[in-house]
Design an enzyme around this catalytic site. Structure first.
Site, short mmCIF file in Angstrom:
data_model
loop_
_atom_site.label_atom_id
_atom_site.label_comp_id
_atom_site.label_asym_id
_atom_site.label_seq_id
_atom_site.Cartn_x
_atom_site.Cartn_y
_atom_site.Cartn_z
CE LYS A 1 2.03 -25.38 14.09
NZ LYS A 1 3.32 -24.69 13.87
CB CYS B 1 -1.90 -17.92 13.78
SG CYS B 1 -0.88 -16.69 14.61
N GLY C 1 5.45 -29.40 20.50
CA GLY C 1 5.14 -28.72 21.75
C GLY C 1 6.18 -29.00 22.81
N GLY C 2 7.06 -28.03 23.02
CA GLY C 2 7.99 -28.10 24.14
C GLY C 2 9.13 -29.10 24.01
CG LEU D 1 0.40 -15.22 11.31
CD1 LEU D 1 -0.88 -15.47 10.50
CD2 LEU D 1 1.23 -16.49 11.41
CG ASN E 1 4.52 -16.16 19.55
OD1 ASN E 1 3.98 -15.58 18.61
ND2 ASN E 1 4.41 -17.46 19.74
CB THR F 1 1.17 -21.12 20.59
OG1 THR F 1 0.37 -20.33 19.73
CG2 THR F 1 2.60 -21.14 20.09
CB SER G 1 5.77 -22.92 10.92
OG SER G 1 5.46 -21.65 10.38
N GLY H 1 6.95 -23.88 24.32
CA GLY H 1 8.05 -24.33 25.15
C GLY H 1 7.64 -25.46 26.07
C1 LIG Z 1 7.82 -16.95 18.08
C2 LIG Z 1 6.96 -18.01 17.48
C3 LIG Z 1 6.45 -17.84 16.18
C4 LIG Z 1 5.64 -18.81 15.62
N1 LIG Z 1 5.17 -18.61 14.35
C5 LIG Z 1 4.40 -19.58 13.77
C6 LIG Z 1 3.95 -19.43 12.42
O1 LIG Z 1 4.25 -18.46 11.75
N2 LIG Z 1 3.18 -20.41 11.90
C7 LIG Z 1 2.84 -21.54 12.60
O2 LIG Z 1 2.17 -22.40 12.05
N3 LIG Z 1 3.28 -21.70 13.87
C8 LIG Z 1 4.04 -20.76 14.46
N4 LIG Z 1 4.49 -20.95 15.76
C9 LIG Z 1 4.11 -22.16 16.50
C10 LIG Z 1 5.21 -23.23 16.47
O3 LIG Z 1 5.45 -23.67 15.16
C11 LIG Z 1 4.85 -24.42 17.37
O4 LIG Z 1 3.66 -25.03 16.90
C12 LIG Z 1 4.64 -24.03 18.83
O5 LIG Z 1 5.56 -23.05 19.20
C13 LIG Z 1 4.75 -25.21 19.80
O6 LIG Z 1 6.00 -25.84 19.73
P1 LIG Z 1 7.25 -25.48 20.72
O7 LIG Z 1 6.74 -25.59 22.12
O8 LIG Z 1 8.30 -26.50 20.38
O9 LIG Z 1 7.65 -24.11 20.36
C14 LIG Z 1 5.31 -19.99 16.35
C15 LIG Z 1 5.84 -20.16 17.63
C16 LIG Z 1 6.65 -19.20 18.20
C17 LIG Z 1 7.19 -19.41 19.58
#
Ligand SMILES: Cc1cc2nc3c(=O)[nH]c(=O)nc-3n(C[C@H](O)[C@H](O)[C@H](O)COP(=O)(O)O)c2cc1C
Ligand SMILES: Cc1cc2nc3c(=O)[nH]c(=O)nc-3n(C[C@H](O)[C@H](O)[C@H](O)COP(=O)(O)OP(=O)(O)OC[C@H]3O[C@@H](n4cnc5c(N)ncnc54)[C@H](O)[C@@H]3O)c2cc1C
Ligand code: FES
Lengths: 314, 256
Positions: A165, A130, A243-244, A73, A69, A193, A21, A217
């Site tokens: 989540k 969030c 996550g990452g 939302l 970030n 995050t 998401s 990341g």
């Molecule tokens: C720019 C950005 C916007 C995000 N927006 C949402 C969101 O609207 N809802 C949500 O549940 N998670 C949101 N996330 C979290 C991601 O879905 C994910 O859980 C988190 O980034 C960790 O995974 P990654 O390291 O692969 O990015 C967002 C992450 C990023 C970087």
């Protein structure tokens, strides 16, 4: 042929890689760059009842092996989503998970119930975690009783898969995992995050407009793995590891510590086809090691049980 | 429609103090690119720097594109070190082009520093559409000026080492007072403070004005919501620079 699929409350996912998401818009932004039909599923940007403008700039800051970030939302709101975005998602041959964020129990329920009446949504992921909004957001996700209450209340409103989540910004994620399982969740997504910040030393100001934001990341992958592992010790419902993840190797680590599936997030910003490549890579790994069903890898890490995750912190 | 490609470096040369011209082979992007659009470049195969970096498409040839950049940090330092035969992962063309076809007679191009980058391609399209062109360039010193493939150039430098002594926006204002520029439209590109000044000047002089914005981007394709600019249009508070811009009518946005 390697079996890649898995099912969640009767919904079949063609493979174990979804896009996370907030990192894949509403699916249509990059349709020319990626064949989204090759993904296991798409989690939409978090939807709220009303459209949300989001936070003022600056909303993103690059950090070592990751980014912060504070989008806040920003989203089109559920009605606009249904009218303008869902018709495209209905044409896509993969599982569509509507992610919902809200600032009250009532709002979560209203958004979910409106989506229940629509064709084309296969399940829900509830964002109680969030870090970037004042109302709701983390104040729910760090309160175990509240998280449980939201889960139970939404469970009563839907027979579709309900995924909660979870945030890593708590002392013991396993307590939250157990609570939402008891309240009827079909799966948990781990992790959202990690709260973080960055400072501009020249201006002597925080780099993000909201001071703190959410770190994502590769920088958070070790944290995410430990959280999935911890949750896996206490729940029997599937865990979706996040996550990452940049590569199939990363995704396989998540499966081995106990994730049934994974989501690719931030990596989409660098290469929107990361999810498709991760799924391909998992397939090759299975072929190489003679694994007939990727499900056999879930929780298959051999480890010394003496060092349970909770004890080793003390 | 954007493409993602691994593009070979055809040349990478320093053309002014600290300023590089990088030519990448990509017939497809060269054919699709319109003035004002950008590409998002991955400057490394590893994870430092982690995100892509946006650059205006400066010019296009039969089967290659030119980018113009200066070294500000790790990503651009790595790009400067790329040699002929190396490759870079490119995503583009991205964003909304300049309105070069609109109803106007004289295009006034105003570039601050590397803001000149998109002007060579813009100039080609303006000439194709038989527009008159006057180009105002601002740079720190005469050593920082890039003026190839441009028309009717007026230079301003911060130190007075070449042309007008002062900012590019004040050089435009002083020129405007003594020259006729019939049916004008401004195309501006450069750092945000310069664009803010240009926008005020355009409003004061009642000249149509389009600006190409800079700013932080993560994805460049509308996935992350990381690139907002305040908008005066519609009900929304913000527009996304990467997909609704980077070019905007100056009346539609608020620069802070
Ligand atoms: C720019 C950005 C916007 C995000 N927006 C949402 C969101 O609207 N809802 C949500 O549940 N998670 C949101 N996330 C979290 C991601 O879905 C994910 O859980 C988190 O980034 C960790 O995974 P990654 O390291 O692969 O990015 C967002 C992450 C990023 C970087
Ligand atoms: C649509 C668009 C088109 C662009 N076109 C060009 C171009 O044609 N030529 C060119 O040289 N640059 C251009 N830029 C800016 C370019 O993207 C940045 O200079 C680049 O990302 C810097 O990367 P880096 O890793 O070298 O520096 P970083 O390590 O990311 O940054 C180094 C320092 O520069 C500052 N900085 C970084 N990016 C910017 C920015 N966009 N504006 C102001 N300060 C910044 C940082 O805050 C930091 O202090 C464009 C930006 C956008 C959004
Ligand atoms: S840079 Fe990601 S939405 Fe604009």
């Amino acid at each position: 042929m390697v079996k890649e699929s898995f099912t969640l409350r009767g919904v079949e996912f063609k493979n174990r890689v979804l896009v996370a998401s907030g990192t894949f818009g509403y699916g249509n932004e990059v349709k020319e760059l990626v064949d989204v039909n090759l993904l296991g599923g798409i989690c939409t940007k978090s939807l709220s009842w009303k459209p949300r403008d989001g936070n003022p700039p600056r909303r993103i800051v690059e950090t070592p092996s990751g980014m912060l970030n504070s989008i806040g939302l920003a989203n089109v709101g559920v009605e606009y989503f249904i009218r303008e975005k869902l018709p495209y998602l209905r044409t896509v041959e993969t599982v569509i998970i509507a992610n919902i964020a809200a600032s009250s129990l009532q709002e979560y329920g209203d958004v979910l119930s409106l989506l229940e009446k629509q064709e084309g949504i296969d399940g829900y992921e509830i964002n109680v975690s969030c870090p970037n909004v004042k109302e709701g957001g983390l104040s729910f996700g760090t309160d175990c009783a509240k998280t449980k209450e939201i889960t139970a209340s939404l469970r009563r409103r839907t027979e579709k898969p309900l995924i909660i989540k979870l945030t890593p910004n708590v002392t013991h994620i396993s307590e939250f995992a157990r609570a939402v399982q008891e309240a009827g969740a079909d799966a948990i997504s781990v992790i959202n995050t990690v709260v973080g910040m960055a400072v501009d030393i020249h201006k002597k100001k925080p780099k993000l407009s909201t001071v703190t934001g959410g770190l994502s990341g590769p920088a958070i992958k070790p944290i995410a793995l430990a959280k999935v592992y911890e949750a896996a010790q206490v729940v029997s419902i599937p865990i979706i590891g996040i996550g990452g993840i940049m590569t199939a190797e990363d995704a396989l680590e998540f499966l081995l510590v106990g994730a049934t599936a994974v989501q690719v997030g931030t990596a989409n910003f660098i290469d929107p086809s990361t999810g498709v490549k991760v799924a391909e890579g998992m397939r090759s790994y299975a072929e190489r090691y003679g694994v007939s069903d990727l499900g056999q890898l879930v929780g298959a890490m051999e480890s010394n049980k003496e060092f349970s995750v909770l004890q080793s912190w003390l | 429609m954007p493409l993602q490609q691994v593009a070979p470096v055809l040349s990478n040369i320093q053309i002014a103090e600290g300023i590089f011209l990088l030519t990448l082979e990509s017939k497809e992007i060269a054919q699709l690119a319109r003035p004002g659009q950008f590409v998002n470049i991955r400057s490394t195969d590893g994870s430092l720097p982690f995100l892509r970096r946006p650059f205006s498409i400066s010019h296009v040839h039969e089967d290659s594109i030119d980018l113009m950049f200066n070294i500000v940090g790790q990503g651009t330092r790595m790009m400067a070190s790329r040699r002929v035969g190396d490759t870079l992962d490119v995503l583009g063309p991205l964003g909304k082009p300049f309105g070069y076809e609109a109803h106007f007679e004289t295009a006034i191009l105003v570039g601050g520093g590397l803001g000149v980058a998109p002007f060579p391609l813009l100039t080609r399209y303006l000439k194709k559409h038989s527009k008159k062109i006057t180009t105002f360039l601002g740079a720190r010193t005469s050593r920082h000026i890039v003026s190839t493939n441009l028309e009717n150039i007026q230079i301003a430098t911060d130190d007075g080492s070449s042309g007008f002594h002062g900012t590019v926006v004040s050089s435009l204002e002083s020129y405007w007072g003594s020259h006729a520029l019939p049916g004008p439209k401004i195309f501006g590109c450069g750092p945000t403070p310069m664009l803010r000044a240009l926008s005020e000047t355009a409003q004061k002089l009642h000249i149509a004005c389009e600006l190409s914005l800079e700013g932080d981007m993560a994805c460049g394709v509308g996935l992350c919501q990381g690139c907002p600019v305040e908008t005066t249009k519609g009900e929304r508070k913000y527009a996304l620079v990467c997909i609704e811009g980077p070019t905007f009518n100056c009346n539609d946005i608020i620069l802070r």
